[in-house]
Write a protein that holds these residues in place. Structure first.
Motif, mmCIF file in Angstrom:
data_model
loop_
_atom_site.group_PDB
_atom_site.id
_atom_site.type_symbol
_atom_site.label_atom_id
_atom_site.label_comp_id
_atom_site.label_asym_id
_atom_site.label_seq_id
_atom_site.Cartn_x
_atom_site.Cartn_y
_atom_site.Cartn_z
ATOM 1 N N ASP A 157 -51.351 -0.792 -43.804
ATOM 2 C CA ASP A 157 -50.129 -1.483 -44.208
ATOM 3 C C ASP A 157 -50.100 -1.803 -45.707
ATOM 4 O OD1 ASP A 157 -49.151 -1.405 -41.639
ATOM 5 O OD2 ASP A 157 -49.862 -3.409 -41.107
ATOM 6 N N ASP A 158 -51.212 -1.584 -46.382
ATOM 7 C CA ASP A 158 -51.280 -1.835 -47.829
ATOM 8 C C ASP A 158 -50.895 -0.618 -48.656
ATOM 9 O OD1 ASP A 158 -52.201 -4.353 -47.227
ATOM 10 O OD2 ASP A 158 -54.316 -3.876 -47.554
ATOM 11 N N LEU A 159 -50.411 0.429 -47.996
ATOM 12 C CA LEU A 159 -50.208 1.693 -48.695
ATOM 13 C C LEU A 159 -49.207 1.575 -49.836
ATOM 14 C CD1 LEU A 159 -50.993 4.667 -48.802
ATOM 15 C CD2 LEU A 159 -49.187 5.152 -47.149
ATOM 16 N N ARG A 160 -48.060 0.944 -49.594
ATOM 17 C CA ARG A 160 -47.067 0.829 -50.669
ATOM 18 C C ARG A 160 -47.622 0.027 -51.841
ATOM 19 N NH1 ARG A 160 -41.953 -1.546 -48.536
ATOM 20 N NH2 ARG A 160 -42.906 -3.571 -48.966
ATOM 21 N N HIS A 161 -48.384 -1.025 -51.542
ATOM 22 C CA HIS A 161 -49.002 -1.827 -52.600
ATOM 23 C C HIS A 161 -49.947 -0.964 -53.438
ATOM 24 C CE1 HIS A 161 -51.845 -4.721 -54.386
ATOM 25 N NE2 HIS A 161 -50.827 -5.572 -54.370
ATOM 26 N N VAL A 162 -50.710 -0.091 -52.776
ATOM 27 C CA VAL A 162 -51.640 0.781 -53.493
ATOM 28 C C VAL A 162 -50.877 1.782 -54.354
ATOM 29 C CG1 VAL A 162 -53.383 2.596 -53.208
ATOM 30 C CG2 VAL A 162 -53.511 0.513 -51.832
#
Length: 345
Positions: free
Chosen positions: A126-131
């Motif tokens: 779920d952290d993909l967009r943040h990364v």
């Protein structure tokens, strides 16, 4: 290193060498005898090559290894930079561009797929967009640094030597990929190269959302004219060294967009309206950049880059959460293959 740090380091290194050429690329091409029309043609050949190589390299990334694909990408980058270091005219420039284009095809799709599955393995999908957004901030900062490095090298040693950093950063990126990337971001389920291609086509045909984002990418290809000619556009007004300060302004917009994208609270995969807004900002910025007044033109460029910096992580996030692990890289290459037709046109 964990997956995020490895990804950030690899993309920063692979981008730094490219950034060192950015402020002096078109002036360099002029010094080796290319006309404005030939500069456009060289870059059309670049995009045509990249498009032709997209699907085979994406399929290899899923079927063979994404880490291998990333290593091959920076190897071809380095070979292209060496070729440009000794280029003497149109055809040698074409040869160098073809090598760099193949390198870009190996990286395209494989980078985004590698980190998506590496995060899944770490329980942080779920952290993909943040990364992706953080990566935009880092790459934007790297591009600012590289612009100054390239201008300094061009003024001190000559335009030809802007390709030297590209060679060294590519070699270091290769070492990072070889040491830290093997195994972490490979598919959670393997399929053959042809099966990955078949599944990618099937998904694209059945998903209106993914067809829509491909159409958005084709429209986004209109930025390519700015990519190629911005330095020549501003050079008579500000000089080679001051192009670096224009470059800072450009990438301040890009970095700011990445910071904003990191803070988004909307659900991952629901970025559609924001993607439309990013396209609008990108176009409005180009319109303002045509102003005869330097201040308005530079402000337009900053707005343009803000839209671009917003568009890239949003589309990556929008796509990756709709694609299965076994063919992420292949689908990413299919998406790039179709989207970059706009760049070639």
């Amino acid at each position: 290193m964990n997956a995020r740090r490895t990804y950030y380091l690899f993309t920063a290194l692979s981008g730094l060498g490219m950034a060192a050429t950015a402020t002096a690329y078109t002036p360099f091409l002029q010094t080796i005898g290319l006309s404005l029309g030939q500069i456009a043609l060289v870059n059309a050949i670049f995009w045509a090559t990249l498009i032709a190589a997209e699907m085979p390299t994406g399929m290899l990334a899923d079927g063979k290894s994404r880490a291998w694909s990333l290593k091959m990408g920076v190897v071809f980058y380095g070979l292209g930079a060496v070729s440009y270091l000794f280029a003497v005219g149109f055809w040698t420039a074409v040869f160098a561009e073809v090598l760099i284009a193949v390198g870009g095809a190996f990286l395209s799709g494989a980078q985004q797929a590698w980190i998506a599955d590496a995060l899944t393995r770490e329980g942080a999908k779920d952290d993909l967009r943040h990364v992706y957004a953080t990566d935009s901030v880092i790459r934007g900062s790297i591009m600012v640094l590289g612009g100054f490095v390239g201008s300094g090298i061009a003024l001190t040693f000559g335009y030809r030597f802007i390709w030297v950093p590209f060679i060294f950063t590519g070699a270091i990126a290769f070492c990072v990929a070889r040491r830290y990337m093997n195994g972490h971001g490979e598919p959670l389920e393997y399929v053959t190269e042809m099966e990955a291609f078949r599944l990618s086509l099937k998904l694209l045909r059945e998903s209106r959302a993914l067809l829509w984002v491909v159409a958005a990418l084709i429209v986004f290809g209109a930025v390519v004219a700015f990519n190629h000619y911005w330095a020549l556009y501003f050079l008579p007004q500000v000089g080679q060294w001051n192009l670096s300060y224009i470059w800072v302004g450009i990438y301040l917009g890009f970095v700011l967009a990445g910071i904003v994208a990191r803070r988004l609270s909307i659900p991952v995969g629901q970025e559609g309206k924001l993607i439309v807004g990013a396209l609008a900002l990108t176009g409005l910025g180009l319109l303002a950049a045509a102003s005869p007044y330097l201040g308005i033109a530079v402000s337009g460029v900053v707005l343009h880059e803000f839209g671009r910096g917003f568009f890239v992580p949003l589309t990556d996030s929008f796509v990756q959460h709709r694609v299965h692990t076994s063919y992420r890289a292949t689908f990413g290459s299919l998406q790039s293959f179709l989207g970059r037709i706009g760049f070639a046109i």
